[in-house]
Design a protein around this motif. Sequence first.
Motif, PDB file in Angstrom:
ATOM      1  N   LEU A 111       0.791  -1.223   0.000  1.00  0.00           N
ATOM      2  CA  LEU A 111       0.000   0.000   0.000  1.00  0.00           C
ATOM      3  C   LEU A 111       0.827   1.278   0.000  1.00  0.00           C
ATOM      4  O   LEU A 111       0.556   2.198  -0.784  1.00  0.00           O
ATOM      5  CB  LEU A 111      -0.929   0.006   1.227  1.00  0.00           C
ATOM      6  CG  LEU A 111      -1.930  -1.150   1.307  1.00  0.00           C
ATOM      7  CD1 LEU A 111      -2.721  -1.065   2.598  1.00  0.00           C
ATOM      8  CD2 LEU A 111      -2.860  -1.140   0.117  1.00  0.00           C
ATOM      9  N   TYR A 112       1.837   1.356   0.859  1.00  0.00           N
ATOM     10  CA  TYR A 112       2.537   2.634   1.009  1.00  0.00           C
ATOM     11  C   TYR A 112       3.316   3.011  -0.239  1.00  0.00           C
ATOM     12  O   TYR A 112       3.557   4.196  -0.510  1.00  0.00           O
ATOM     13  CB  TYR A 112       3.478   2.594   2.220  1.00  0.00           C
ATOM     14  CG  TYR A 112       4.871   2.098   1.905  1.00  0.00           C
ATOM     15  CD1 TYR A 112       5.869   2.984   1.505  1.00  0.00           C
ATOM     16  CD2 TYR A 112       5.183   0.738   1.969  1.00  0.00           C
ATOM     17  CE1 TYR A 112       7.143   2.533   1.197  1.00  0.00           C
ATOM     18  CE2 TYR A 112       6.437   0.284   1.664  1.00  0.00           C
ATOM     19  CZ  TYR A 112       7.423   1.183   1.276  1.00  0.00           C
ATOM     20  OH  TYR A 112       8.682   0.740   0.963  1.00  0.00           O
ATOM     21  N   ILE A 113       3.719   2.016  -1.034  1.00  0.00           N
ATOM     22  CA  ILE A 113       4.574   2.249  -2.183  1.00  0.00           C
ATOM     23  C   ILE A 113       3.926   3.176  -3.200  1.00  0.00           C
ATOM     24  O   ILE A 113       4.598   3.814  -4.021  1.00  0.00           O
ATOM     25  CB  ILE A 113       4.958   0.895  -2.835  1.00  0.00           C
ATOM     26  CG1 ILE A 113       6.185   1.048  -3.714  1.00  0.00           C
ATOM     27  CG2 ILE A 113       3.784   0.309  -3.572  1.00  0.00           C
ATOM     28  CD1 ILE A 113       7.453   1.296  -2.958  1.00  0.00           C
ATOM     29  N   GLN A 114       2.599   3.294  -3.152  1.00  0.00           N
ATOM     30  CA  GLN A 114       1.887   4.161  -4.090  1.00  0.00           C
ATOM     31  C   GLN A 114       1.980   5.631  -3.690  1.00  0.00           C
ATOM     32  O   GLN A 114       1.656   6.520  -4.496  1.00  0.00           O
ATOM     33  CB  GLN A 114       0.414   3.742  -4.140  1.00  0.00           C
ATOM     34  CG  GLN A 114       0.189   2.272  -4.473  1.00  0.00           C
ATOM     35  CD  GLN A 114      -1.263   1.872  -4.296  1.00  0.00           C
ATOM     36  OE1 GLN A 114      -2.179   2.629  -4.596  1.00  0.00           O
ATOM     37  NE2 GLN A 114      -1.493   0.672  -3.791  1.00  0.00           N
ATOM     38  N   ASN A 115       2.403   5.904  -2.478  1.00  0.00           N
ATOM     39  CA  ASN A 115       2.426   7.278  -1.967  1.00  0.00           C
ATOM     40  C   ASN A 115       3.761   7.970  -2.226  1.00  0.00           C
ATOM     41  O   ASN A 115       4.789   7.329  -2.427  1.00  0.00           O
ATOM     42  CB  ASN A 115       2.155   7.270  -0.458  1.00  0.00           C
ATOM     43  CG  ASN A 115       0.771   6.754  -0.124  1.00  0.00           C
ATOM     44  OD1 ASN A 115      -0.146   6.880  -0.924  1.00  0.00           O
ATOM     45  ND2 ASN A 115       0.625   6.179   1.059  1.00  0.00           N
ATOM     46  N   GLU A 116       3.712   9.278  -2.179  1.00  0.00           N
ATOM     47  CA  GLU A 116       4.936  10.075  -2.223  1.00  0.00           C
ATOM     48  C   GLU A 116       5.669   9.900  -0.887  1.00  0.00           C
ATOM     49  O   GLU A 116       5.114   9.363   0.073  1.00  0.00           O
ATOM     50  CB  GLU A 116       4.586  11.542  -2.454  1.00  0.00           C
ATOM     51  CG  GLU A 116       3.752  11.780  -3.717  1.00  0.00           C
ATOM     52  CD  GLU A 116       4.491  12.595  -4.750  1.00  0.00           C
ATOM     53  OE1 GLU A 116       5.734  12.736  -4.636  1.00  0.00           O
ATOM     54  OE2 GLU A 116       3.828  13.095  -5.660  1.00  0.00           O
ATOM     55  N   LYS A 117       6.898  10.382  -0.830  1.00  0.00           N
ATOM     56  CA  LYS A 117       7.713  10.209   0.367  1.00  0.00           C
ATOM     57  C   LYS A 117       8.060  11.588   0.941  1.00  0.00           C
ATOM     58  O   LYS A 117       9.087  12.179   0.608  1.00  0.00           O
ATOM     59  CB  LYS A 117       8.982   9.433   0.027  1.00  0.00           C
ATOM     60  CG  LYS A 117       9.834   9.041   1.221  1.00  0.00           C
ATOM     61  CD  LYS A 117      11.046   8.237   0.771  1.00  0.00           C
ATOM     62  CE  LYS A 117      11.933   7.835   1.930  1.00  0.00           C
ATOM     63  NZ  LYS A 117      13.120   7.064   1.501  1.00  0.00           N
ATOM     64  N   PRO A 118       7.197  12.117   1.811  1.00  0.00           N
ATOM     65  CA  PRO A 118       7.425  13.461   2.350  1.00  0.00           C
ATOM     66  C   PRO A 118       8.565  13.468   3.363  1.00  0.00           C
ATOM     67  O   PRO A 118       8.591  12.659   4.289  1.00  0.00           O
ATOM     68  CB  PRO A 118       6.098  13.793   3.023  1.00  0.00           C
ATOM     69  CG  PRO A 118       5.548  12.469   3.420  1.00  0.00           C
ATOM     70  CD  PRO A 118       5.982  11.503   2.364  1.00  0.00           C
TER      71      PRO A 118
END
Length: 325
Positions: free
Chosen positions: A204-211
Amino acid sequence: MKTPEEIQNIAIQVIADEKKALEGIEKYIDNSFSDAVETIFRASGRVIITGIGKSANIATKIVSTLNSTGTPALFMHAADAIHGDLGMIQPGDVVVCISKSGNTPEIKVLIPLVKNFGNKLIAIVGNTDSFLAHEADIVLNTTVEHEACPNNLAPTSSTTAQLVMGDALAVALIECRNFTAQDFARFHPGGALGKQLYMRVSDLYIQNEKPLVTPNTSIRDTILEMSSRRLGCAVVVDSNDDSHILGIITDGDLRRMIKANAEISKLTAADIMSHNPKRVVDTEYAVNALHQMRTNSITQLIVVDHNDRYLGVLHLHDVLREGIL
């Protein structure tokens, strides 16, 4: 028309009647049941379940339960069987026939044909003095004294008894096969139950940007980073190692800063960040991450590897979007 109270009493009586019927079939669980489970467990083929009318509807549900719990099964309608569907029966298959009376014309035609094939025949039947019961290799008795129907006609208690007997077979086979939650997930990859059992944070997290920001990042730039990444947070990392986590800044930290009337132009990320933020390892199950967020009343978790190195951010919406509740 009945009054609301009368309607409610009817429902209560139906439940009582069907409960009594189920209590009655408990005494029919004997060596025949054990033999049926062992026969299915040791079969080299599949389970072919057949029936007609309401019994056919029950058969399709039992087939579904067996397939989802590690016992390959097929439904064969008793009326269609003699018009070509008998071809689905292969050597090594076990045939289960469900019938209340055990004497319907379709059953009387079908059973001798199945017997000629040499397949084992298990009857789930409500009449042990019937054609089906006499011809079957194993008989599972689902006799009920009375239908919940006030006219004692519509299959109600009898179909409930059939369904419960099918569930008993399925659960016994689950135990015999040592069928695990992970096995269940393999057969339910698209459902919420399956996702709880196989979906991990890394999915799941891999789809998000990395702030991320550093301790010296200005508040203005921190807000811009949070806004552009759209995760409601920015992870504060070491200036010399962007995998080393120092803290986190969330919307709540920004609100507290504004409420304190701080002079924003002089502040940096290090001044308002929260230390020791909640983390989750990327290999953890997503449902456990959801539980962690709910327990701590937060909407995001920092995702790390087993060496506590920063990988990304998991948001509550990522989990809910997959239907994991």
